[in-house]
Design a protein around this motif. Structure first.
Motif, PDB file in Angstrom:
ATOM      1  N   VAL A  69       0.817  -1.222   0.000  1.00  7.08           N
ATOM      2  CA  VAL A  69       0.000   0.000   0.000  1.00  7.08           C
ATOM      3  C   VAL A  69       0.847   1.266   0.000  1.00  7.08           C
ATOM      4  O   VAL A  69       0.329   2.350  -0.257  1.00  7.08           O
ATOM      5  N   LYS A  70       2.128   1.137   0.243  1.00  4.70           N
ATOM      6  CA  LYS A  70       3.043   2.283   0.191  1.00  4.70           C
ATOM      7  C   LYS A  70       3.513   2.577  -1.236  1.00  4.70           C
ATOM      8  O   LYS A  70       4.076   3.642  -1.487  1.00  4.70           O
ATOM      9  N   GLU A  71       3.287   1.649  -2.145  1.00  5.49           N
ATOM     10  CA  GLU A  71       3.725   1.834  -3.528  1.00  5.49           C
ATOM     11  C   GLU A  71       2.848   2.878  -4.220  1.00  5.49           C
ATOM     12  O   GLU A  71       1.620   2.858  -4.064  1.00  5.49           O
ATOM     13  N   PRO A  72       3.445   3.784  -4.994  1.00  4.53           N
ATOM     14  CA  PRO A  72       2.633   4.818  -5.652  1.00  4.53           C
ATOM     15  C   PRO A  72       1.632   4.264  -6.664  1.00  4.53           C
ATOM     16  O   PRO A  72       0.595   4.877  -6.902  1.00  4.53           O
ATOM     17  N   GLY A  73       1.896   3.096  -7.232  1.00  2.00           N
ATOM     18  CA  GLY A  73       1.007   2.536  -8.237  1.00  2.00           C
ATOM     19  C   GLY A  73      -0.141   1.720  -7.676  1.00  2.00           C
ATOM     20  O   GLY A  73      -0.989   1.236  -8.429  1.00  2.00           O
ATOM     21  N   ILE A  74      -0.185   1.564  -6.353  1.00  3.69           N
ATOM     22  CA  ILE A  74      -1.249   0.765  -5.742  1.00  3.69           C
ATOM     23  C   ILE A  74      -2.216   1.681  -5.002  1.00  3.69           C
ATOM     24  O   ILE A  74      -1.831   2.419  -4.101  1.00  3.69           O
ATOM     25  N   ALA A  75      -3.491   1.614  -5.395  1.00  6.97           N
ATOM     26  CA  ALA A  75      -4.526   2.412  -4.740  1.00  6.97           C
ATOM     27  C   ALA A  75      -5.105   1.677  -3.535  1.00  6.97           C
ATOM     28  O   ALA A  75      -5.546   2.297  -2.570  1.00  6.97           O
ATOM     29  N   ARG A  76      -5.084   0.340  -3.605  1.00  7.24           N
ATOM     30  CA  ARG A  76      -5.692  -0.460  -2.540  1.00  7.24           C
ATOM     31  C   ARG A  76      -5.145  -1.878  -2.600  1.00  7.24           C
ATOM     32  O   ARG A  76      -4.854  -2.392  -3.690  1.00  7.24           O
ATOM     33  N   PHE A  77      -5.010  -2.507  -1.439  1.00  9.43           N
ATOM     34  CA  PHE A  77      -4.512  -3.886  -1.377  1.00  9.43           C
ATOM     35  C   PHE A  77      -5.202  -4.547  -0.194  1.00  9.43           C
ATOM     36  O   PHE A  77      -4.836  -4.338   0.953  1.00  9.43           O
ATOM     37  N   ASP A  78      -6.247  -5.322  -0.474  1.00  9.45           N
ATOM     38  CA  ASP A  78      -7.049  -5.955   0.578  1.00  9.45           C
ATOM     39  C   ASP A  78      -6.714  -7.437   0.681  1.00  9.45           C
ATOM     40  O   ASP A  78      -6.426  -8.087  -0.322  1.00  9.45           O
ATOM     41  N   VAL A  79      -6.799  -7.951   1.890  1.00 14.61           N
ATOM     42  CA  VAL A  79      -6.621  -9.377   2.144  1.00 14.61           C
ATOM     43  C   VAL A  79      -7.898  -9.863   2.821  1.00 14.61           C
ATOM     44  O   VAL A  79      -8.271  -9.355   3.884  1.00 14.61           O
ATOM     45  N   ALA A  80      -8.576 -10.838   2.209  1.00 10.58           N
ATOM     46  CA  ALA A  80      -9.825 -11.361   2.763  1.00 10.58           C
ATOM     47  C   ALA A  80      -9.712 -12.875   2.907  1.00 10.58           C
ATOM     48  O   ALA A  80      -9.191 -13.559   2.021  1.00 10.58           O
ATOM     49  N   GLN A  81     -10.233 -13.378   4.043  1.00 18.30           N
ATOM     50  CA  GLN A  81     -10.234 -14.810   4.327  1.00 18.30           C
ATOM     51  C   GLN A  81     -11.670 -15.316   4.253  1.00 18.30           C
ATOM     52  O   GLN A  81     -12.583 -14.709   4.820  1.00 18.30           O
ATOM     53  N   GLN A  82     -11.875 -16.419   3.555  1.00 19.51           N
ATOM     54  CA  GLN A  82     -13.218 -16.972   3.368  1.00 19.51           C
ATOM     55  C   GLN A  82     -13.790 -17.434   4.705  1.00 19.51           C
ATOM     56  O   GLN A  82     -13.119 -18.117   5.476  1.00 19.51           O
TER      57      GLN A  82
ATOM     58  N   ASP B 177     -14.424 -21.416   4.885  1.00 17.98           N
ATOM     59  CA  ASP B 177     -13.227 -22.225   4.626  1.00 17.98           C
ATOM     60  C   ASP B 177     -12.002 -21.349   4.869  1.00 17.98           C
ATOM     61  O   ASP B 177     -11.550 -20.633   3.971  1.00 17.98           O
ATOM     62  N   PRO B 178     -11.453 -21.361   6.084  1.00 21.00           N
ATOM     63  CA  PRO B 178     -10.346 -20.462   6.428  1.00 21.00           C
ATOM     64  C   PRO B 178      -9.044 -20.740   5.698  1.00 21.00           C
ATOM     65  O   PRO B 178      -8.080 -19.996   5.867  1.00 21.00           O
ATOM     66  N   THR B 179      -9.011 -21.753   4.844  1.00 15.71           N
ATOM     67  CA  THR B 179      -7.809 -22.006   4.047  1.00 15.71           C
ATOM     68  C   THR B 179      -7.840 -21.264   2.717  1.00 15.71           C
ATOM     69  O   THR B 179      -6.895 -21.351   1.938  1.00 15.71           O
ATOM     70  N   ARG B 180      -8.923 -20.539   2.460  1.00 14.58           N
ATOM     71  CA  ARG B 180      -9.062 -19.826   1.188  1.00 14.58           C
ATOM     72  C   ARG B 180      -9.055 -18.311   1.419  1.00 14.58           C
ATOM     73  O   ARG B 180      -9.730 -17.805   2.316  1.00 14.58           O
ATOM     74  N   PHE B 181      -8.287 -17.634   0.570  1.00 15.61           N
ATOM     75  CA  PHE B 181      -8.116 -16.193   0.668  1.00 15.61           C
ATOM     76  C   PHE B 181      -8.313 -15.558  -0.703  1.00 15.61           C
ATOM     77  O   PHE B 181      -8.100 -16.201  -1.730  1.00 15.61           O
ATOM     78  N   VAL B 182      -8.673 -14.279  -0.693  1.00 21.66           N
ATOM     79  CA  VAL B 182      -8.681 -13.465  -1.903  1.00 21.66           C
ATOM     80  C   VAL B 182      -7.894 -12.199  -1.594  1.00 21.66           C
ATOM     81  O   VAL B 182      -8.146 -11.530  -0.584  1.00 21.66           O
ATOM     82  N   LEU B 183      -6.932 -11.903  -2.450  1.00 23.08           N
ATOM     83  CA  LEU B 183      -6.215 -10.640  -2.378  1.00 23.08           C
ATOM     84  C   LEU B 183      -6.837  -9.740  -3.435  1.00 23.08           C
ATOM     85  O   LEU B 183      -6.936 -10.129  -4.601  1.00 23.08           O
ATOM     86  N   VAL B 184      -7.282  -8.573  -3.026  1.00 22.44           N
ATOM     87  CA  VAL B 184      -7.883  -7.618  -3.958  1.00 22.44           C
ATOM     88  C   VAL B 184      -6.887  -6.484  -4.124  1.00 22.44           C
ATOM     89  O   VAL B 184      -6.658  -5.701  -3.199  1.00 22.44           O
ATOM     90  N   GLU B 185      -6.281  -6.437  -5.300  1.00 23.07           N
ATOM     91  CA  GLU B 185      -5.231  -5.470  -5.588  1.00 23.07           C
ATOM     92  C   GLU B 185      -5.758  -4.464  -6.607  1.00 23.07           C
ATOM     93  O   GLU B 185      -6.197  -4.850  -7.684  1.00 23.07           O
ATOM     94  N   VAL B 186      -5.718  -3.187  -6.254  1.00 21.86           N
ATOM     95  CA  VAL B 186      -6.206  -2.148  -7.159  1.00 21.86           C
ATOM     96  C   VAL B 186      -5.010  -1.303  -7.581  1.00 21.86           C
ATOM     97  O   VAL B 186      -4.364  -0.657  -6.754  1.00 21.86           O
ATOM     98  N   TYR B 187      -4.733  -1.334  -8.876  1.00 19.40           N
ATOM     99  CA  TYR B 187      -3.566  -0.644  -9.438  1.00 19.40           C
ATOM    100  C   TYR B 187      -3.997   0.601 -10.194  1.00 19.40           C
ATOM    101  O   TYR B 187      -5.016   0.601 -10.877  1.00 19.40           O
ATOM    102  N   ARG B 188      -3.182   1.632 -10.101  1.00 18.11           N
ATOM    103  CA  ARG B 188      -3.485   2.909 -10.750  1.00 18.11           C
ATOM    104  C   ARG B 188      -3.237   2.871 -12.264  1.00 18.11           C
ATOM    105  O   ARG B 188      -3.720   3.735 -12.996  1.00 18.11           O
ATOM    106  N   SER B 189      -2.465   1.896 -12.739  1.00 23.84           N
ATOM    107  CA  SER B 189      -2.189   1.773 -14.174  1.00 23.84           C
ATOM    108  C   SER B 189      -1.918   0.309 -14.496  1.00 23.84           C
ATOM    109  O   SER B 189      -1.713  -0.513 -13.599  1.00 23.84           O
ATOM    110  N   THR B 190      -1.867   0.010 -15.786  1.00 19.22           N
ATOM    111  CA  THR B 190      -1.564  -1.362 -16.201  1.00 19.22           C
ATOM    112  C   THR B 190      -0.092  -1.692 -16.006  1.00 19.22           C
ATOM    113  O   THR B 190       0.287  -2.859 -16.034  1.00 19.22           O
ATOM    114  N   HIS B 191       0.744  -0.677 -15.790  1.00 18.13           N
ATOM    115  CA  HIS B 191       2.173  -0.895 -15.562  1.00 18.13           C
ATOM    116  C   HIS B 191       2.492  -1.155 -14.093  1.00 18.13           C
ATOM    117  O   HIS B 191       3.541  -1.716 -13.775  1.00 18.13           O
TER     118      HIS B 191
END
Length: 101
Positions: free
Chosen positions: A30-43, A46-60
């Motif tokens: 989240v400190k990176e200038p190209g990342i607007a958001r970085f979420d970590v979610a646990q199901q 089923d606590p063995t399953r996670f989703v990382l939601v990464e929101v980037y400001r550009s395709t680069h």
């Protein structure tokens, strides 16, 4: 904005180690200038399953993210903890508009 969902299935005995490594990576990401958001979610059911939601400001920005030291550490630490290879799905942001991030 580029929104990426990373789906991760962890070995049951590795959940705590995965969470620790992933939170360390997320806190640096989240400190990176190209990342607007970085979420970590646990199901919930089923606590063995996670989703990382990464929101980037550009395709680069994902390329720059994968070149960071914290990502390399995370990638190497969590690889043996996974029950199966992680998968990812890319989305185009619809709402809120890009200026709303």
């Amino acid at each position: 904005m580029l929104v990426v969902h990373v789906h991760v299935h962890i070995k049951p005995e590795s959940v705590d180690a995965f969470k620790a490594a992933t939170l360390a990576n997320a806190r640096e990401s989240v400190k990176e200038p190209g990342i607007a958001r970085f979420d970590v979610a646990q199901q919930q059911d089923d606590p063995t399953r996670f989703v990382l939601v990464e929101v980037y400001r550009s395709t680069h920005a994902p390329v720059a993210h994968r070149e960071t030291k914290h990502y390399a550490i995370w990638r190497d630490v969590v690889a043996p903890l996974m029950a199966e290879p992680r998968s990812r799905v890319e989305f185009t942001n619809v709402f809120p508009d890009d200026q709303g991030w």
